[in-house]
Design a protein around this motif. Structure first.
Motif, short mmCIF file in Angstrom:
data_model
loop_
_atom_site.label_atom_id
_atom_site.label_comp_id
_atom_site.label_asym_id
_atom_site.label_seq_id
_atom_site.Cartn_x
_atom_site.Cartn_y
_atom_site.Cartn_z
N ARG A 1 -8.54 3.89 -6.57
CA ARG A 1 -9.19 4.27 -7.82
C ARG A 1 -10.33 5.27 -7.63
O ARG A 1 -10.75 5.90 -8.59
CB ARG A 1 -9.72 3.03 -8.55
N ASP A 2 -10.84 5.40 -6.41
CA ASP A 2 -11.94 6.32 -6.16
C ASP A 2 -11.43 7.76 -6.24
O ASP A 2 -10.46 8.11 -5.57
CB ASP A 2 -12.53 6.05 -4.77
N PRO A 3 -12.06 8.61 -7.06
CA PRO A 3 -11.54 9.97 -7.24
C PRO A 3 -11.43 10.78 -5.94
O PRO A 3 -10.50 11.56 -5.78
CB PRO A 3 -12.57 10.62 -8.18
N GLN A 4 -12.34 10.57 -5.02
CA GLN A 4 -12.31 11.33 -3.77
C GLN A 4 -11.41 10.67 -2.71
O GLN A 4 -10.77 11.36 -1.92
CB GLN A 4 -13.73 11.49 -3.20
N ALA A 5 -11.38 9.35 -2.68
CA ALA A 5 -10.66 8.64 -1.63
C ALA A 5 -9.20 8.38 -1.96
O ALA A 5 -8.42 8.07 -1.07
CB ALA A 5 -11.35 7.31 -1.33
N ARG A 6 -8.80 8.53 -3.21
CA ARG A 6 -7.42 8.18 -3.58
C ARG A 6 -6.38 9.07 -2.90
O ARG A 6 -5.22 8.73 -2.85
CB ARG A 6 -7.24 8.17 -5.09
N GLN A 7 -6.80 10.21 -2.37
CA GLN A 7 -5.86 11.11 -1.69
C GLN A 7 -5.64 10.73 -0.24
O GLN A 7 -4.77 11.31 0.42
CB GLN A 7 -6.37 12.54 -1.79
N LEU A 8 -6.38 9.75 0.26
CA LEU A 8 -6.22 9.33 1.65
C LEU A 8 -4.91 8.59 1.84
O LEU A 8 -4.42 7.92 0.93
CB LEU A 8 -7.37 8.40 2.05
N SER A 9 -4.37 8.69 3.03
CA SER A 9 -3.18 7.93 3.38
C SER A 9 -3.62 6.53 3.80
O SER A 9 -4.25 6.36 4.84
CB SER A 9 -2.44 8.62 4.53
N VAL A 10 -3.33 5.53 2.96
CA VAL A 10 -3.70 4.14 3.22
C VAL A 10 -2.43 3.31 3.23
O VAL A 10 -1.72 3.26 2.23
CB VAL A 10 -4.68 3.61 2.16
N ALA A 11 -2.15 2.66 4.37
CA ALA A 11 -0.94 1.85 4.49
C ALA A 11 -1.30 0.42 4.83
O ALA A 11 -2.04 0.18 5.79
CB ALA A 11 -0.03 2.43 5.57
N PRO A 12 -0.81 -0.55 4.05
CA PRO A 12 -1.07 -1.95 4.38
C PRO A 12 -0.28 -2.37 5.62
O PRO A 12 0.84 -1.92 5.83
CB PRO A 12 -0.59 -2.70 3.13
N VAL A 13 -0.89 -3.22 6.42
CA VAL A 13 -0.24 -3.76 7.61
C VAL A 13 -0.13 -5.26 7.39
O VAL A 13 -1.14 -5.95 7.26
CB VAL A 13 -1.07 -3.47 8.88
N SER A 14 1.09 -5.75 7.32
CA SER A 14 1.32 -7.18 7.09
C SER A 14 1.88 -7.82 8.35
O SER A 14 2.55 -7.18 9.15
CB SER A 14 2.32 -7.38 5.95
N THR A 15 1.60 -9.10 8.49
CA THR A 15 2.19 -9.87 9.58
C THR A 15 3.14 -10.89 8.97
O THR A 15 2.86 -11.45 7.91
CB THR A 15 1.11 -10.60 10.40
N SER A 16 4.25 -11.07 9.60
CA SER A 16 5.21 -12.05 9.09
C SER A 16 5.04 -13.35 9.86
O SER A 16 4.41 -13.40 10.90
CB SER A 16 6.63 -11.53 9.23
N GLY A 17 5.60 -14.38 9.33
CA GLY A 17 5.52 -15.69 9.97
C GLY A 17 5.37 -16.77 8.93
O GLY A 17 5.82 -16.63 7.80
N THR B 1 2.94 -17.61 7.21
CA THR B 1 2.13 -17.26 6.04
C THR B 1 2.82 -16.26 5.14
O THR B 1 2.23 -15.82 4.15
CB THR B 1 0.78 -16.72 6.49
N MET B 2 4.05 -15.85 5.46
CA MET B 2 4.85 -14.99 4.59
C MET B 2 4.18 -13.66 4.26
O MET B 2 3.65 -13.47 3.17
CB MET B 2 5.21 -15.72 3.29
N SER B 3 4.16 -12.76 5.19
CA SER B 3 3.69 -11.38 4.99
C SER B 3 2.24 -11.29 4.50
O SER B 3 1.94 -10.68 3.50
CB SER B 3 4.61 -10.64 4.02
N VAL B 4 1.35 -11.90 5.23
CA VAL B 4 -0.07 -11.82 4.90
C VAL B 4 -0.59 -10.45 5.26
O VAL B 4 -0.29 -9.91 6.32
CB VAL B 4 -0.85 -12.92 5.66
N LEU B 5 -1.38 -9.86 4.38
CA LEU B 5 -2.01 -8.57 4.63
C LEU B 5 -3.00 -8.75 5.78
O LEU B 5 -3.93 -9.54 5.69
CB LEU B 5 -2.70 -8.07 3.37
N HIS B 6 -2.80 -8.02 6.85
CA HIS B 6 -3.57 -8.18 8.07
C HIS B 6 -4.61 -7.06 8.22
O HIS B 6 -5.70 -7.28 8.76
CB HIS B 6 -2.61 -8.20 9.25
#
Length: 119
Positions: free
Chosen positions: A23-39, A41-46
């Motif tokens: 939502r940040d006007p300057q930061a929204r263009q950054l490449s941000v990828a979530p990293v999840s772990t399986s197990g 806890t079923m794909s918890v955002l790590h």
């Protein structure tokens, strides 16, 4: 330059940070990828992997992150305080935007084999 913001056991903090950056006007263009772990806890955002290609992206991320920390001060956020880049791991939860930008620029100039730093 790729950095990783660790969840530190607080998945909600990562979710909130990811939303804030989008939502940040300057930061929204950054490449941000979530990293999840399986197990169990079923794909918890790590973690969040963030790619910063230019100096302006470093500054935009640093300001957005510092603003997010201030906005969440009342929420007692314990997560999303650990930044990892290459061999460096740093607690960034106490840094303001200028300090974080300076740290990221130093990490970028040192390369990825810098050892572990604590602050």
């Amino acid at each position: 330059m790729q950095v990783r913001i660790q969840g530190d056991g607080d998945e909600q903090a990562l979710t909130d940070l990811q939303d804030w950056l989008s939502r940040d006007p300057q930061a929204r263009q950054l490449s941000v990828a979530p990293v999840s772990t399986s197990g169990a806890t079923m794909s918890v955002l790590h973690a969040l992997d963030i790619v910063l290609n230019r100096g302006i992206e470093i500054a935009n991320f640093a300001v957005a992150y510092a603003s997010w920390r201030v906005a969440r001060a009342d929420a007692a956020t314990r997560g999303a305080r650990t930044l990892t880049h290459g061999g460096s791991t740093v607690d960034i939860g106490h840094l303001d935007g200028a300090q974080l930008a300076d740290l990221l620029r130093r990490l970028q100039s040192e390369g990825t084999d810098t050892g572990t730093h604590q602050s």
